[in-house]
Design a protein around this motif. Structure first.
Motif, PDB file in Angstrom:
ATOM      1  N   LEU A 258       8.003  -7.854   2.433  1.00  0.00           N
ATOM      2  CA  LEU A 258       7.051  -8.211   3.478  1.00  0.00           C
ATOM      3  C   LEU A 258       7.573  -7.818   4.852  1.00  0.00           C
ATOM      4  O   LEU A 258       6.856  -7.218   5.663  1.00  0.00           O
ATOM      5  N   ASP A 259       8.841  -8.154   5.120  1.00  0.00           N
ATOM      6  CA  ASP A 259       9.418  -7.810   6.424  1.00  0.00           C
ATOM      7  C   ASP A 259       9.442  -6.302   6.642  1.00  0.00           C
ATOM      8  O   ASP A 259       9.216  -5.804   7.743  1.00  0.00           O
ATOM      9  N   SER A 260       9.731  -5.556   5.574  1.00  0.00           N
ATOM     10  CA  SER A 260       9.757  -4.099   5.698  1.00  0.00           C
ATOM     11  C   SER A 260       8.378  -3.555   6.059  1.00  0.00           C
ATOM     12  O   SER A 260       8.237  -2.664   6.906  1.00  0.00           O
ATOM     13  N   LEU A 261       7.336  -4.099   5.418  1.00  0.00           N
ATOM     14  CA  LEU A 261       5.975  -3.667   5.737  1.00  0.00           C
ATOM     15  C   LEU A 261       5.602  -4.015   7.169  1.00  0.00           C
ATOM     16  O   LEU A 261       4.946  -3.220   7.869  1.00  0.00           O
ATOM     17  N   LEU A 262       6.009  -5.183   7.605  1.00  0.00           N
ATOM     18  CA  LEU A 262       5.713  -5.575   8.994  1.00  0.00           C
ATOM     19  C   LEU A 262       6.423  -4.668   9.987  1.00  0.00           C
ATOM     20  O   LEU A 262       5.863  -4.310  11.028  1.00  0.00           O
ATOM     21  N   GLU A 263       7.660  -4.304   9.675  1.00  0.00           N
ATOM     22  CA  GLU A 263       8.393  -3.402  10.566  1.00  0.00           C
ATOM     23  C   GLU A 263       7.741  -2.022  10.641  1.00  0.00           C
ATOM     24  O   GLU A 263       7.821  -1.330  11.645  1.00  0.00           O
ATOM     25  N   MET A 264       7.070  -1.617   9.557  1.00  0.00           N
ATOM     26  CA  MET A 264       6.396  -0.315   9.546  1.00  0.00           C
ATOM     27  C   MET A 264       5.071  -0.337  10.302  1.00  0.00           C
ATOM     28  O   MET A 264       4.437   0.703  10.467  1.00  0.00           O
ATOM     29  N   GLY A 265       4.624  -1.507  10.735  1.00  0.00           N
ATOM     30  CA  GLY A 265       3.414  -1.570  11.542  1.00  0.00           C
ATOM     31  C   GLY A 265       2.199  -2.101  10.815  1.00  0.00           C
ATOM     32  O   GLY A 265       1.115  -2.144  11.400  1.00  0.00           O
ATOM     33  N   PHE A 266       2.334  -2.502   9.535  1.00  0.00           N
ATOM     34  CA  PHE A 266       1.194  -3.046   8.809  1.00  0.00           C
ATOM     35  C   PHE A 266       0.915  -4.470   9.290  1.00  0.00           C
ATOM     36  O   PHE A 266       1.830  -5.221   9.646  1.00  0.00           O
ATOM     37  N   GLU A 267      -0.357  -4.849   9.280  1.00  0.00           N
ATOM     38  CA  GLU A 267      -0.728  -6.209   9.657  1.00  0.00           C
ATOM     39  C   GLU A 267      -0.214  -7.184   8.591  1.00  0.00           C
ATOM     40  O   GLU A 267      -0.168  -6.863   7.404  1.00  0.00           O
ATOM     41  N   ARG A 268       0.130  -8.394   9.047  1.00  0.00           N
ATOM     42  CA  ARG A 268       0.715  -9.369   8.121  1.00  0.00           C
ATOM     43  C   ARG A 268      -0.240  -9.705   6.986  1.00  0.00           C
ATOM     44  O   ARG A 268       0.168  -9.807   5.828  1.00  0.00           O
ATOM     45  N   ASN A 269      -1.537  -9.881   7.315  1.00  0.00           N
ATOM     46  CA  ASN A 269      -2.497 -10.254   6.272  1.00  0.00           C
ATOM     47  C   ASN A 269      -2.529  -9.199   5.172  1.00  0.00           C
ATOM     48  O   ASN A 269      -2.494  -9.516   3.980  1.00  0.00           O
TER      49      ASN A 269
ATOM     50  N   ALA B 276      -0.198  -6.923   4.560  1.00  0.00           N
ATOM     51  CA  ALA B 276       1.116  -6.812   3.926  1.00  0.00           C
ATOM     52  C   ALA B 276       1.301  -7.891   2.868  1.00  0.00           C
ATOM     53  O   ALA B 276       1.826  -7.640   1.774  1.00  0.00           O
ATOM     54  N   GLU B 277       0.871  -9.121   3.181  1.00  0.00           N
ATOM     55  CA  GLU B 277       1.007 -10.200   2.204  1.00  0.00           C
ATOM     56  C   GLU B 277       0.170  -9.919   0.958  1.00  0.00           C
ATOM     57  O   GLU B 277       0.600 -10.166  -0.177  1.00  0.00           O
ATOM     58  N   LYS B 278      -1.048  -9.394   1.162  1.00  0.00           N
ATOM     59  CA  LYS B 278      -1.887  -9.056  -0.003  1.00  0.00           C
ATOM     60  C   LYS B 278      -1.224  -7.981  -0.857  1.00  0.00           C
ATOM     61  O   LYS B 278      -1.248  -8.030  -2.091  1.00  0.00           O
ATOM     62  N   ALA B 279      -0.633  -6.958  -0.209  1.00  0.00           N
ATOM     63  CA  ALA B 279      -0.003  -5.865  -0.948  1.00  0.00           C
ATOM     64  C   ALA B 279       1.165  -6.369  -1.781  1.00  0.00           C
ATOM     65  O   ALA B 279       1.330  -6.000  -2.949  1.00  0.00           O
ATOM     66  N   VAL B 280       1.997  -7.249  -1.194  1.00  0.00           N
ATOM     67  CA  VAL B 280       3.156  -7.776  -1.924  1.00  0.00           C
ATOM     68  C   VAL B 280       2.708  -8.606  -3.118  1.00  0.00           C
ATOM     69  O   VAL B 280       3.241  -8.495  -4.227  1.00  0.00           O
ATOM     70  N   ALA B 281       1.678  -9.449  -2.900  1.00  0.00           N
ATOM     71  CA  ALA B 281       1.225 -10.335  -3.972  1.00  0.00           C
ATOM     72  C   ALA B 281       0.539  -9.549  -5.086  1.00  0.00           C
ATOM     73  O   ALA B 281       0.766  -9.813  -6.271  1.00  0.00           O
ATOM     74  N   ASN B 282      -0.279  -8.566  -4.729  1.00  0.00           N
ATOM     75  CA  ASN B 282      -1.056  -7.844  -5.740  1.00  0.00           C
ATOM     76  C   ASN B 282      -0.222  -6.826  -6.511  1.00  0.00           C
ATOM     77  O   ASN B 282      -0.656  -6.353  -7.564  1.00  0.00           O
ATOM     78  N   THR B 283       0.921  -6.450  -5.994  1.00  0.00           N
ATOM     79  CA  THR B 283       1.793  -5.528  -6.732  1.00  0.00           C
ATOM     80  C   THR B 283       2.911  -6.258  -7.459  1.00  0.00           C
ATOM     81  O   THR B 283       3.798  -5.627  -8.029  1.00  0.00           O
ATOM     82  N   GLY B 284       2.887  -7.592  -7.423  1.00  0.00           N
ATOM     83  CA  GLY B 284       3.913  -8.358  -8.115  1.00  0.00           C
ATOM     84  C   GLY B 284       5.283  -8.171  -7.504  1.00  0.00           C
ATOM     85  O   GLY B 284       6.293  -8.300  -8.189  1.00  0.00           O
TER      86      GLY B 284
ATOM     87  N   LEU C  80      -1.691  -0.510  -0.400  1.00  0.00           N
ATOM     88  CA  LEU C  80      -2.340  -0.545   0.915  1.00  0.00           C
ATOM     89  C   LEU C  80      -3.178   0.716   1.154  1.00  0.00           C
ATOM     90  O   LEU C  80      -4.290   0.642   1.689  1.00  0.00           O
ATOM     91  N   MET C  81      -2.655   1.870   0.745  1.00  0.00           N
ATOM     92  CA  MET C  81      -3.400   3.109   0.939  1.00  0.00           C
ATOM     93  C   MET C  81      -4.664   3.141   0.080  1.00  0.00           C
ATOM     94  O   MET C  81      -5.713   3.634   0.502  1.00  0.00           O
ATOM     95  N   GLU C  82      -4.559   2.602  -1.142  1.00  0.00           N
ATOM     96  CA  GLU C  82      -5.707   2.637  -2.052  1.00  0.00           C
ATOM     97  C   GLU C  82      -6.797   1.646  -1.646  1.00  0.00           C
ATOM     98  O   GLU C  82      -7.981   1.875  -1.916  1.00  0.00           O
ATOM     99  N   HIS C  83      -6.408   0.545  -0.995  1.00  0.00           N
ATOM    100  CA  HIS C  83      -7.379  -0.510  -0.697  1.00  0.00           C
ATOM    101  C   HIS C  83      -7.648  -0.665   0.799  1.00  0.00           C
ATOM    102  O   HIS C  83      -8.223  -1.680   1.207  1.00  0.00           O
ATOM    103  N   GLU C  84      -7.252   0.341   1.612  1.00  0.00           N
ATOM    104  CA  GLU C  84      -7.427   0.185   3.062  1.00  0.00           C
ATOM    105  C   GLU C  84      -8.901   0.131   3.472  1.00  0.00           C
ATOM    106  O   GLU C  84      -9.241  -0.382   4.538  1.00  0.00           O
ATOM    107  N   ASN C  85      -9.795   0.638   2.615  1.00  0.00           N
ATOM    108  CA  ASN C  85     -11.223   0.623   2.949  1.00  0.00           C
ATOM    109  C   ASN C  85     -11.985  -0.482   2.217  1.00  0.00           C
ATOM    110  O   ASN C  85     -13.224  -0.500   2.245  1.00  0.00           O
ATOM    111  N   ASP C  86     -11.264  -1.383   1.528  1.00  0.00           N
ATOM    112  CA  ASP C  86     -11.946  -2.479   0.857  1.00  0.00           C
ATOM    113  C   ASP C  86     -12.639  -3.366   1.888  1.00  0.00           C
ATOM    114  O   ASP C  86     -12.088  -3.630   2.977  1.00  0.00           O
ATOM    115  N   PRO C  87     -13.849  -3.828   1.580  1.00  0.00           N
ATOM    116  CA  PRO C  87     -14.560  -4.656   2.580  1.00  0.00           C
ATOM    117  C   PRO C  87     -13.862  -5.979   2.884  1.00  0.00           C
ATOM    118  O   PRO C  87     -14.032  -6.532   3.963  1.00  0.00           O
ATOM    119  N   ASP C  88     -13.082  -6.500   1.932  1.00  0.00           N
ATOM    120  CA  ASP C  88     -12.427  -7.792   2.156  1.00  0.00           C
ATOM    121  C   ASP C  88     -10.939  -7.643   2.464  1.00  0.00           C
ATOM    122  O   ASP C  88     -10.186  -8.614   2.346  1.00  0.00           O
TER     123      ASP C  88
END
Length: 309
Positions: free
Chosen positions: A13-24, A26-34, A45-53
């Motif tokens: 999570l911290d690594s994603l935040l340092e790269m500039g991703f939003e926390r919300n 980043a947290e979804k990406a960490v949880a959904n990838t186990g 994140l790249m695959e779901h960046e256009n998801d409506p939710d």
């Protein structure tokens, strides 16, 4: 252990935040990838960046908290850490080399000190893992840039090869046209010498005695045979109505006339055209281009018309 899983999640999570991703996100990406690592999280994140939710608030499942705040280490963990530090949980060394049981106050102090030491070690490990993740991501990006540069170089080389081939073809076409021009110029010079350079033979002939002319056109002897022409005077009517005239040898192919029109007429470059004989009307084909003018009945003179294909 749940504690170790949480620490790994915080590292990603911290690594994603340092790269500039939003926390919300980043947290979804960490949880959904186990929490399988930074690369899997970034791919998600790249695959779901256009998801409506994608930007809806993330609600972590029960028992999987990605916020700061750690569980207290278990007694087994503290005992293992004490042994690693050369201590014995619940006992203290005396000055004479023996040991005695700790008082409750000393036990609390030891636990507090070991907990602080464990937090320091965990922070160091977390920082080390985060640095390793960042370095792996940098290496991945460098590799991607190198591959992109290789692909770009291959494309540039291919484009250069195509451009060189086109220049070569243009040069060959230019040389072919130059050879045609030189041939036409030589033919003109030869015709000019033949028709305009007959002075010496005529003077030589005038020095010879002139035979007596016949008294009448109806002299004895066989009738004159049909004259064999070795040249043809061609008049070509161009697309704009203007005409050009020149003389060709009777055995030259009709293609020579077409080349002459291309070089001396006002036909736009690249414009394809046909040659037509008006009287009697005849459209000359590609097969006719290889036939001599004499065989096509264009000797001793002919009129051709240029038309668009």
């Amino acid at each position: 252990m749940l504690f170790q899983v949480k620490m790994a999640e915080m590292t990603t999570l911290d690594s994603l935040l340092e790269m500039g991703f939003e926390r919300n996100r980043a947290e979804k990406a960490v949880a959904n990838t186990g929490n399988q690592g930074i690369e899997q999280a970034m791919d998600w994140l790249m695959e779901h960046e256009n998801d409506p939710d994608i930007d809806e608030p993330y609600v972590p499942p029960v028992g999987n908290v990605l916020v700061e705040g750690e569980e207290s280490p278990s007694s087994a963990e503290l005992q293992a850490l004490a042994e690693a530090e050369g201590e014995e949980s619940g006992f203290i060394k005396t000055e004479d080399g023996g040991r005695r049981p700790m008082t409750e106050e000393e036990k609390r102090e030891q636990v507090k000190r070991l907990e602080e030491l464990m937090r320091v070690k965990q922070a160091e490990r977390r920082e080390r893992e985060r640095a390793e993740e960042v370095e792996r991501e940098k290496q991945r990006r460098r590799t991607g840039q190198e591959l992109q540069q290789i692909r770009q170089k291959m494309q540039d080389d291919e484009m250069k090869k195509i451009a060189d081939q086109r220049r070569k073809e243009k040069m060959e076409d230019k040389l072919a046209r130059q050879r045609v021009k030189e041939r036409i110029a030589r033919d003109r010079e030869e015709r000019a010498q033949k028709f305009g350079g007959g002075g010496p033979p005529s003077s030589a002939a005038s020095s010879q005695p002139t035979p007596p002319s016949p008294s009448s056109p109806t002299s004895q002897g066989p009738p004159p045979t049909k004259k064999e022409y070795d040249e043809s005077r061609i008049q070509v009517r161009l697309l704009d109505g203007s005409t050009i005239n020149t003389v060709f040898k009777a055995q030259e192919p009709l293609a020579a006339v077409r080349v002459y029109v291309q070089m001396n007429g006002n036909t736009p470059e690249g414009q394809d055209f046909m040659l037509i004989s008006p009287y009697p009307r005849h459209v000359y084909t590609e097969l006719d281009m290889e036939k001599p003018l004499k065989e096509l009945g264009l000797v001793p003179s002919a009129v051709l018309v240029v038309t668009k294909k």
